[in-house]
Design a protein around this motif. Sequence first.
Motif, mmCIF file in Angstrom:
data_model
loop_
_atom_site.group_PDB
_atom_site.id
_atom_site.type_symbol
_atom_site.label_atom_id
_atom_site.label_comp_id
_atom_site.label_asym_id
_atom_site.label_seq_id
_atom_site.Cartn_x
_atom_site.Cartn_y
_atom_site.Cartn_z
ATOM 1 N N ASP A 110 0.812 -1.441 0.329
ATOM 2 C CA ASP A 110 -0.300 -0.193 0.149
ATOM 3 C C ASP A 110 0.923 1.381 -0.012
ATOM 4 O O ASP A 110 0.255 2.262 -0.157
ATOM 5 C CB ASP A 110 -0.789 0.180 1.458
ATOM 6 N N ASP A 111 1.716 1.523 0.468
ATOM 7 C CA ASP A 111 3.131 2.272 0.727
ATOM 8 C C ASP A 111 3.694 2.624 -0.895
ATOM 9 O O ASP A 111 3.707 4.121 -0.810
ATOM 10 C CB ASP A 111 4.321 1.813 0.717
ATOM 11 N N VAL A 112 3.670 2.096 -2.165
ATOM 12 C CA VAL A 112 3.460 2.515 -3.283
ATOM 13 C C VAL A 112 2.388 2.498 -3.540
ATOM 14 O O VAL A 112 2.773 2.161 -4.943
ATOM 15 C CB VAL A 112 4.974 1.518 -3.682
ATOM 16 N N THR A 113 1.370 1.712 -3.390
ATOM 17 C CA THR A 113 0.516 1.757 -4.464
ATOM 18 C C THR A 113 0.447 2.590 -5.290
ATOM 19 O O THR A 113 -0.161 2.564 -7.050
ATOM 20 C CB THR A 113 -1.512 1.366 -3.600
ATOM 21 N N ASP A 128 17.527 -3.079 -12.600
ATOM 22 C CA ASP A 128 18.569 -2.628 -11.397
ATOM 23 C C ASP A 128 16.448 -2.540 -10.801
ATOM 24 O O ASP A 128 16.257 -1.496 -10.890
ATOM 25 C CB ASP A 128 18.878 -1.682 -12.240
ATOM 26 N N LYS A 129 17.252 -3.500 -9.535
ATOM 27 C CA LYS A 129 15.674 -2.992 -8.215
ATOM 28 C C LYS A 129 16.737 -2.140 -7.653
ATOM 29 O O LYS A 129 15.811 -1.423 -6.498
ATOM 30 C CB LYS A 129 15.997 -4.345 -7.896
ATOM 31 N N ALA A 130 17.944 -1.424 -7.255
ATOM 32 C CA ALA A 130 18.391 -1.007 -6.324
ATOM 33 C C ALA A 130 18.743 0.602 -6.435
ATOM 34 O O ALA A 130 18.809 1.727 -5.580
ATOM 35 C CB ALA A 130 19.206 -1.461 -6.039
ATOM 36 N N GLU A 200 8.363 8.122 -9.406
ATOM 37 C CA GLU A 200 6.800 7.416 -10.029
ATOM 38 C C GLU A 200 7.723 5.803 -10.631
ATOM 39 O O GLU A 200 7.716 4.792 -9.536
ATOM 40 C CB GLU A 200 6.590 7.480 -11.040
ATOM 41 N N PHE A 201 9.214 5.640 -11.518
ATOM 42 C CA PHE A 201 9.219 4.138 -11.330
ATOM 43 C C PHE A 201 10.384 3.972 -10.000
ATOM 44 O O PHE A 201 10.574 2.716 -9.595
ATOM 45 C CB PHE A 201 10.988 4.534 -12.707
ATOM 46 N N ASN A 202 11.181 4.740 -9.383
ATOM 47 C CA ASN A 202 11.343 4.619 -8.172
ATOM 48 C C ASN A 202 11.479 4.020 -7.249
ATOM 49 O O ASN A 202 11.244 2.849 -6.411
ATOM 50 C CB ASN A 202 12.382 5.745 -7.341
ATOM 51 N N LYS A 203 9.487 4.230 -6.960
ATOM 52 C CA LYS A 203 8.286 4.599 -5.650
ATOM 53 C C LYS A 203 8.114 2.869 -6.072
ATOM 54 O O LYS A 203 8.163 1.674 -5.837
ATOM 55 C CB LYS A 203 7.191 5.080 -6.309
ATOM 56 N N TYR A 204 7.810 2.839 -7.606
ATOM 57 C CA TYR A 204 7.613 2.042 -8.388
ATOM 58 C C TYR A 204 8.979 0.561 -6.941
ATOM 59 O O TYR A 204 8.144 -0.675 -7.797
ATOM 60 C CB TYR A 204 8.096 2.168 -9.808
ATOM 61 N N ARG A 205 9.648 0.225 -7.422
ATOM 62 C CA ARG A 205 10.535 -0.360 -6.897
ATOM 63 C C ARG A 205 11.432 -0.841 -6.048
ATOM 64 O O ARG A 205 11.563 -0.364 -4.883
ATOM 65 C CB ARG A 205 12.345 0.043 -8.020
ATOM 66 N N ALA A 206 9.846 0.602 -4.999
ATOM 67 C CA ALA A 206 10.134 0.469 -3.414
ATOM 68 C C ALA A 206 11.522 1.705 -3.107
ATOM 69 O O ALA A 206 11.745 0.831 -1.472
ATOM 70 C CB ALA A 206 10.012 -0.635 -2.190
ATOM 71 N N SER A 211 14.783 9.162 -3.325
ATOM 72 C CA SER A 211 16.509 9.115 -3.431
ATOM 73 C C SER A 211 16.884 9.717 -5.243
ATOM 74 O O SER A 211 17.900 9.983 -5.045
ATOM 75 C CB SER A 211 15.965 7.539 -4.222
ATOM 76 N N ARG A 212 15.967 9.989 -6.212
ATOM 77 C CA ARG A 212 16.507 10.660 -7.011
ATOM 78 C C ARG A 212 16.807 12.078 -7.290
ATOM 79 O O ARG A 212 18.430 11.962 -7.533
ATOM 80 C CB ARG A 212 14.881 10.933 -8.458
ATOM 81 N N GLU A 213 16.144 12.849 -5.969
ATOM 82 C CA GLU A 213 17.192 14.373 -6.016
ATOM 83 C C GLU A 213 18.629 13.361 -5.316
ATOM 84 O O GLU A 213 19.595 14.585 -5.610
ATOM 85 C CB GLU A 213 16.230 15.083 -4.649
ATOM 86 N N GLU A 214 18.123 12.751 -4.456
ATOM 87 C CA GLU A 214 19.841 12.170 -3.332
ATOM 88 C C GLU A 214 20.480 12.082 -4.327
ATOM 89 O O GLU A 214 21.905 12.206 -4.388
ATOM 90 C CB GLU A 214 19.230 11.467 -2.198
ATOM 91 N N ALA A 215 20.779 11.282 -5.240
ATOM 92 C CA ALA A 215 21.838 10.835 -6.430
ATOM 93 C C ALA A 215 22.038 11.708 -7.153
ATOM 94 O O ALA A 215 22.997 11.414 -7.684
ATOM 95 C CB ALA A 215 20.898 9.321 -7.367
ATOM 96 N N VAL A 216 20.961 12.850 -7.653
ATOM 97 C CA VAL A 216 21.495 13.663 -8.406
ATOM 98 C C VAL A 216 22.061 14.642 -8.310
ATOM 99 O O VAL A 216 23.222 14.634 -8.572
ATOM 100 C CB VAL A 216 20.173 15.014 -8.675
#
Length: 355
Positions: A110-113, A128-130, A200-206, A211-216
């Motif tokens: 539900d957290d990523v529904t 890549d899952k991570a 959305e893709f990051n949330k899709y992979r939980a 995480s995107r902002e941190e990676a950038v």
Amino acid sequence: MKSKNKILAALLAVTMLICMTGFTANAATQAASITFSKTFDAKVQVGYAITRTAITTPEGLAVTYASSDTSIVTVSESGKVVGKKPGNAIITASADGLRTSYNVTVVKADDVTASTKIFEGYNVTILDKATPAVSVRGRTNDRNVMCFVSAANQEVGAISHSDYNAIIQKNRKVVNLPGGGTYGAPPVDGKSWEDWFADEFNKYRALASGSREEAVATNNAETIEKYRQDVIRLVNEEREKAGLPAFESHEAIMDFAQVRAEELVDNYSHTRPDGSGAGTENAARGQMTPTEVVTAWMDSARHKANILKPANDPQNGIVSFTHIGVGCYRPSGSSGGYYWVLTFGYGPDSYSSGY
């Protein structure tokens, strides 16, 4: 004859001892160790699985996996982890008295529904899952595929171009233009479609929110400094091809060029925000790599002329640039192209007119 045989036997014994000693020493220098293929903490949804295998030195050691709480997460003999219920657990790998571990957080589906539903009915490939995605772009050798890419520009997932457009049509926010007409904006204000899809893709992979902002942010600081040096190298390679001496760089002019790159975000002009001139510079925006921007400048007659200025020769009346500075900037949180500046100066402490 007997004495010779004794000598041969002694030599053979010494040789075997040396070989055994060497083998023992070699084995001793190869320190035993165990580590997971990925060591950072993991997150998995209830009912979903990830696999992390343990790597041993020497290779081939028998590895045993264990979960600190099998009611939260289970792990198979091959290292496959399955989320059972929300919570935290530790996955441990043991081999020959050695141990290594990583933490797993299990979250409810539900957290990523919301994000999962965005991709429902569409064929999404996870490579890549991570690793967080920071943007989405067309695949170079296949225009029918859109790729989710990491900060290192590596593919972490893919979706067909038709599905990509269908998701945009389904989720776009209709915005009225001042002069009439409308356009489809991303559902989240302040984000481009590329950023929104990556989130959305990051949330899709939980993956964790942000995480995107941190990676950038992490990638930007490391990448920008490398890119600035790469531009200097590529510019000087072009001068070498033309039989011209290399430009030098200097801390002061490099700092100024970086300031100029940041100024271009709000005012893409050779005029500075205070109204003063920026001097002689090549500017560009949107390119993703040093090669792209230098190629763009070399394809422009005016920018190319700056790069291939004749060598400085005051004795023969030729006063020319001797130093350059490079600026490279991408606004915080953005995964789009960079702003670039190549500043030209007449010396390490004196720049072209307008500084």
